[in-house]
Design an enzyme around this catalytic site. Structure first.
Site, PDB file in Angstrom:
ATOM      1  N   LYS A 175      -7.042   3.497  -2.586  1.00  0.00           N
ATOM      2  CA  LYS A 175      -7.329   3.410  -1.154  1.00  0.00           C
ATOM      3  C   LYS A 175      -7.556   4.806  -0.607  1.00  0.00           C
ATOM      4  O   LYS A 175      -6.853   5.745  -0.971  1.00  0.00           O
ATOM      5  CB  LYS A 175      -6.155   2.709  -0.454  1.00  0.00           C
ATOM      6  N   ASP A 215       0.854  -1.184   0.000  1.00  0.00           N
ATOM      7  CA  ASP A 215       0.000   0.000   0.000  1.00  0.00           C
ATOM      8  C   ASP A 215       0.891   1.236   0.000  1.00  0.00           C
ATOM      9  O   ASP A 215       1.574   1.506   0.992  1.00  0.00           O
ATOM     10  CB  ASP A 215      -0.891   0.025   1.240  1.00  0.00           C
ATOM     11  N   LYS A 222     -10.209   0.253  -1.693  1.00  0.00           N
ATOM     12  CA  LYS A 222     -10.018  -0.087  -0.285  1.00  0.00           C
ATOM     13  C   LYS A 222     -10.388   1.111   0.566  1.00  0.00           C
ATOM     14  O   LYS A 222      -9.912   2.220   0.343  1.00  0.00           O
ATOM     15  CB  LYS A 222      -8.561  -0.496  -0.017  1.00  0.00           C
TER      16      LYS A 222
END
Length: 213
Positions: free
Chosen positions: A151, A89, A180
């Site tokens: 995300k 990430d 996400k």
């Protein structure tokens, strides 16, 4: 898919200990979470502990500010990959995005995607710092650069995920990558609302509370 299988069981605190990281892994296995999400110094330990399970190891790159050099992010990714993560990430350079330096933002993401060598890369756009138009623009750049997910948040800035932002991101990527939701998600109702809005993954340090464990 069950909510458990959407949870990235997260511990990114600076004072996390080896014992806490081991417990995080064991909880993820017990409850069937998607992954554990940890700082890169713990990737090797998690990969070893989870080797015979279906729980992925996720780590963070350029975290939490995203403002280090592209070369630094690529090097951090290469070092992390050598320890065995399944997912990474990364935080975008929000300052570049706000200044309209799209090519730099795109190359920053592309460098991490390349260094990840085919692994899942989730691109954190830090929605709390962006307008709706900027969220759309960040998502488009991330898709172009090869992101597997966009995300919402690091959870370390001025705010976290909102249902509205997740829905906007899902509409924008339109299946070209996944979404996400992360940051400030503490209850099952909050997590379910994010999923209903279009999230395929939930990043949270409250996974046990969310599933009622």
């Amino acid at each position: 898919m069950s909510l458990n299988k959407m949870i990235d069981h997260t511990l990114l605190a600076a004072n996390a200990t080896r014992e806490q990281i081991a417990r995080l892994c064991d909880e993820a296995v017990e409850h069937g979470f998607a992954s554990v999400c940890v700082n890169s110094c713990w990737v090797g330990a998690c990969a070893s502990r989870l080797a015979e399970t279906d729980v992925n190891v996720c780590t963070v790159i350029g975290f939490p500010l995203g403002a280090m050099s592209t070369a630094g992010k690529a090097a951090e990714t290469e070092a992390a990959v050598s320890d065995g993560p399944d997912e990474l990430d990364m935080v975008i350079n929000v300052g570049w995005l706000l200044a309209g330096e799209d090519d730099l933002v795109r190359r920053d993401i592309e460098a991490v995607v390349a260094a990840a060598q085919g692994r899942c890369v989730k691109v954190i756009i830090e929605t709390c710092l962006l307008s709706g138009e900027q969220i759309v623009h960040a998502c488009e750049i991330a898709v172009e650069a090869g992101a597997s997910f966009v995300k919402t948040s690091t959870g370390f800035s001025t705010g976290g995920a909102t249902v509205e932002d997740v829905a906007l991101m899902a509409r924008t990527v339109a299946g070209r990558c996944k979404v996400k939701a992360s940051g400030g998600i503490h209850t099952a109702a909050e997590a379910e609302a994010m999923v209903a809005a279009g999230a395929s993954r939930i990043g949270t340090s409250s996974g046990l509370a969310i599933i009622g464990a």
